[in-house]
Design an enzyme around this catalytic site. Structure first.
Site, PDB file in Angstrom:
ATOM      1  CE  LYS A  29      -1.756   1.869   4.465  1.00 20.21           C
ATOM      2  NZ  LYS A  29      -0.773   2.875   4.603  1.00 20.21           N
ATOM      3  NE  ARG A  99       0.621  10.984   6.863  1.00 22.29           N
ATOM      4  CZ  ARG A  99       0.195  12.040   7.534  1.00 22.29           C
ATOM      5  NH1 ARG A  99      -0.989  12.049   8.105  1.00 22.29           N
ATOM      6  NH2 ARG A  99       0.955  13.119   7.630  1.00 22.29           N
ATOM      7  CG  ASP A 123      -3.461   4.028  10.481  1.00 27.37           C
ATOM      8  OD1 ASP A 123      -4.674   3.943  10.199  1.00 27.37           O
ATOM      9  OD2 ASP A 123      -2.599   3.265  10.042  1.00 27.37           O
ATOM     10  CG  ASP A 311       4.250   0.621   9.306  1.00 27.61           C
ATOM     11  OD1 ASP A 311       3.162   1.173   9.442  1.00 27.61           O
ATOM     12  OD2 ASP A 311       5.271   1.213   8.885  1.00 27.61           O
ATOM     13  CB  VAL A 333       8.798   5.794  13.824  1.00 27.32           C
ATOM     14  CG1 VAL A 333       8.416   6.531  12.549  1.00 27.32           C
ATOM     15  CG2 VAL A 333      10.096   5.021  13.624  1.00 27.32           C
TER      16      VAL A 333
HETATM   17  N1  EPU Z   1       7.034  14.147  10.562  1.00 26.60           N
HETATM   18  C1  EPU Z   1       6.997  15.470  10.922  1.00 26.60           C
HETATM   19  N2  EPU Z   1       6.695  16.409   9.956  1.00 26.60           N
HETATM   20  C2  EPU Z   1       6.435  16.056   8.668  1.00 26.60           C
HETATM   21  C3  EPU Z   1       6.485  14.705   8.303  1.00 26.60           C
HETATM   22  C4  EPU Z   1       6.793  13.761   9.282  1.00 26.60           C
HETATM   23  O1  EPU Z   1       7.223  15.818  12.098  1.00 26.60           O
HETATM   24  O2  EPU Z   1       6.165  16.951   7.854  1.00 26.60           O
HETATM   25  C5  EPU Z   1       7.338  13.130  11.601  1.00 26.60           C
HETATM   26  C6  EPU Z   1       6.111  12.257  11.904  1.00 26.60           C
HETATM   27  O3  EPU Z   1       5.234  12.897  12.795  1.00 26.60           O
HETATM   28  C7  EPU Z   1       6.742  11.011  12.461  1.00 26.60           C
HETATM   29  C8  EPU Z   1       8.044  10.905  11.660  1.00 26.60           C
HETATM   30  O4  EPU Z   1       8.285  12.198  11.101  1.00 26.60           O
HETATM   31  O5  EPU Z   1       7.061  11.185  13.815  1.00 26.60           O
HETATM   32  C9  EPU Z   1       8.011   9.880  10.554  1.00 26.60           C
HETATM   33  O6  EPU Z   1       6.910  10.113   9.713  1.00 26.60           O
HETATM   34  P1  EPU Z   1       6.973   9.771   8.155  1.00 26.60           P
HETATM   35  O7  EPU Z   1       6.755  11.036   7.399  1.00 26.60           O
HETATM   36  O8  EPU Z   1       8.192   8.983   7.877  1.00 26.60           O
HETATM   37  O9  EPU Z   1       5.695   8.862   7.984  1.00 26.60           O
HETATM   38  P2  EPU Z   1       4.604   8.934   6.854  1.00 26.60           P
HETATM   39  O10 EPU Z   1       5.198   9.217   5.545  1.00 26.60           O
HETATM   40  O11 EPU Z   1       3.463   9.774   7.328  1.00 26.60           O
HETATM   41  C10 EPU Z   1       4.778   6.443   6.111  1.00 26.60           C
HETATM   42  C11 EPU Z   1       3.835   5.290   6.024  1.00 26.60           C
HETATM   43  C12 EPU Z   1       3.548   4.754   7.412  1.00 26.60           C
HETATM   44  C13 EPU Z   1       4.863   4.320   8.041  1.00 26.60           C
HETATM   45  C14 EPU Z   1       5.838   5.513   8.063  1.00 26.60           C
HETATM   46  C15 EPU Z   1       7.207   5.147   8.606  1.00 26.60           C
HETATM   47  C16 EPU Z   1       2.525   5.854   4.094  1.00 26.60           C
HETATM   48  C17 EPU Z   1       1.222   6.285   3.533  1.00 26.60           C
HETATM   49  N3  EPU Z   1       2.592   5.746   5.411  1.00 26.60           N
HETATM   50  O12 EPU Z   1       4.092   7.436   6.869  1.00 26.60           O
HETATM   51  O13 EPU Z   1       2.725   3.615   7.259  1.00 26.60           O
HETATM   52  O14 EPU Z   1       4.633   3.864   9.340  1.00 26.60           O
HETATM   53  O15 EPU Z   1       5.992   6.026   6.734  1.00 26.60           O
HETATM   54  O16 EPU Z   1       7.784   4.127   7.853  1.00 26.60           O
HETATM   55  O17 EPU Z   1       3.481   5.598   3.375  1.00 26.60           O
HETATM   56  C18 EPU Z   1       0.951   2.158   7.724  1.00 26.60           C
HETATM   57  O18 EPU Z   1       1.077   1.710   6.594  1.00 26.60           O
HETATM   58  O19 EPU Z   1       0.244   1.621   8.590  1.00 26.60           O
HETATM   59  C19 EPU Z   1       1.654   3.388   8.079  1.00 26.60           C
HETATM   60  C20 EPU Z   1       1.302   4.149   9.112  1.00 26.60           C
END
Ligand code: EPU
Length: 438
Positions: A29, A99, A123, A311, A333
């Site tokens: 996904k 997202r 989430d 995850d 994370v």
């Molecule tokens: N963060 C910030 N500011 C931002 C972006 C991120 O502070 O502008 C912080 C977040 O709050 C968090 C950390 O950086 O503490 C990491 O967040 P990241 O941006 O890496 O996560 P994401 O892109 O929102 C994706 C996956 C998640 C997965 C994470 C980490 C997608 C749609 N989601 O989220 O997947 O856990 O990377 O690998 O790609 C899931 O599939 O269940 C899921 C939550």
């Protein structure tokens, strides 16, 4: 701030012994949705193979269709038909569903010079701000207005820039990739995420004609090009699904053979199974795990790649509850990722949460009130319960606990799980789980 979709879907689960059999995982996904976004920048259609049938693909397809992009789906094949002039606004009806909208800012700026995207969801596992995305786009020359209902942006052609992320965010790295590929000049991104799904997106963009160098030390150098073409790719197997089913097999005293996810995407997870004393067999095609002689406790900290991914920790929590002794799990994370623990406690998992950093070096959440460390006592006697599933990965941990419990369980909010797992009811029933959907 974020609207939540309605809670839907209920599963009634009756434990029916060890889960045994084969599960073939499809693409993830967290890669497929980003490929769909990238493909809207191609001059010709793109094809994505081995796509999973998950709720997030439905939502993302609807978002793109609302912009005028054509999406054709035939089983595991998705064809994206881009348009020269997409609508610049993602409708607010998509607020809070996933997202992906924030990742559309850069591509829409590249295509039509303006964009509005509603507040993103996903989430509720932490604050999940989008400040890194916004700062990166500003560095690339966009004018950005963060409003109560979303983010609006304008730009002439984006200009390459030097950007350093405060933390190697997956989404922000993808935002930079998707924005800088058509910008004027060179972008150097420091402290980039290196998750396999990010690399997959970079490889897909490269096939579309982008100039991207993945350098050592978390650096990505992107030389903007004038034009991207369509591309074709086959997605790699989903490492979160693969791990979830391996854990389901081990916890129920069975053995699931996961087909279609390469070992190099699972190396850290497999190592934890080894440390716990499980037997793991790996071939080029499949991986199996079992624990006929029981499990040892371990201490695990989640981390960015190549660490133990966040995850993976929800199924791990149930696995730890079946180890013989005290285990420690430290989530570094997402500050609120352990939000699902009360559901597992209801199901008999003996676990206590702490705001201190346990079982590893201090993380970003030390000296906060966020309950992000867990001490798990095994062997916990799992019992059936009625629980609400709070998010996609947490949902699977409740399923595993229900499958190994001493009586029936009712899980509500299954739509969360269906957002990220390919046909989960069908897969689990094929492994022998007695599951009724409502
Ligand atoms: N963060 C910030 N500011 C931002 C972006 C991120 O502070 O502008 C912080 C977040 O709050 C968090 C950390 O950086 O503490 C990491 O967040 P990241 O941006 O890496 O996560 P994401 O892109 O929102 C994706 C996956 C998640 C997965 C994470 C980490 C997608 C749609 N989601 O989220 O997947 O856990 O990377 O690998 O790609 C899931 O599939 O269940 C899921 C939550």
């Amino acid at each position: 701030m974020e609207a939540a979709p309605p809670e839907t879907g209920t599963w009634a689960i009756q434990p029916a012994g060890p889960l045994v059999g084969d599960v073939r995982v499809r693409g993830s996904k967290n890669a497929v949705t980003k490929h769909l976004v990238a493909a809207i920048m191609g001059g010709r259609p793109s094809t994505i193979r081995n796509a999973p049938e998950v709720g997030d693909v439905d939502i993302t397809s609807q978002i793109l269709e609302s912009l005028g992009v054509g999406i054709e789906r035939a089983g595991s094949l998705i064809t994206v038909h881009p348009t020269d002039s997409p609508a610049p606004m993602v409708p607010v009806e998509f607020t809070g569903l996933n997202r992906i909208p924030i990742l559309l800012l850069g591509p829409l700026l590249n295509l039509v010079g303006e964009a509005f995207v509603p507040l993103v969801g996903g989430d509720q596992i932490g604050r999940r701000p989008v400040d890194f995305h916004v700062a990166a786009l500003k560095a690339l020359g966009a004018e950005i207005e963060v409003r109560d209902d979303g983010v609006a942006a304008k730009a002439g052609r984006l200009r390459g820039a030097k950007i350093e992320l405060p933390y190697p965010s997956v989404g922000a790295t993808e935002s930079v990739l998707l924005s800088a590929v058509l910008a004027e000049g060179k972008t150097v991104l420091k402290n980039a995420a290196t998750e396999p799904e990010v690399t997959e997106l970079a490889l897909f963009l490269q096939r579309m004609g982008a100039s991207i160098e993945l350098q050592p030390d978390r650096r990505i150098v992107i030389e903007g090009v004038e034009h991207l073409d369509g591309a074709s790719t086959t997605l790699e197997g989903d490492r979160i699904e693969a791990w979830s089913y391996l854990c389901a097999g081990v916890v129920t005293g069975g053995e699931v053979r996961v087909v279609g996810c390469r070992q190099d995407r699972m190396v850290t997870a497999i190592n934890v199974l080894h440390r716990m004393g499980a037997r793991v067999d790996v071939t080029d095609e499949w991986t199996t795990a079992s624990a006929a002689d029981g499990l040892h406790p371990v201490a695990v900290s989640t981390d960015t790649h190549p660490g133990f991914m966040t995850d993976w920790q929800t199924p791990l929590m149930v696995l730890l509850s079946q180890a013989d002794g005290m285990s420690v799990l430290h989530e570094t994370v997402f500050e609120n990722r352990l939000v699902y623990v009360p559901a597992l406690q209801q199901m008999g998992v003996e676990v206590e949460l702490f705001s201190a950093c346990l079982g590893g070096p201090a993380c970003r959440f030390h000296e906060t009130n966020n309950l992000h460390s867990a001490v798990v006592k095994g062997v916990s006697a799992l019992r059936g319960a009625e629980v609400n599933v709070p998010d996609v990965r947490a949902g699977f941990s409740s399923v595993i606990a229900a499958a190994a419990a001493d009586g029936p369980s009712t899980l509500r909010g299954i739509h969360h799980l269906e957002r990220g797992y390919h046909r989960p009811a069908e897969q689990l029933m094929s492994l022998g789980l007695d599951l009724r959907t409502a």
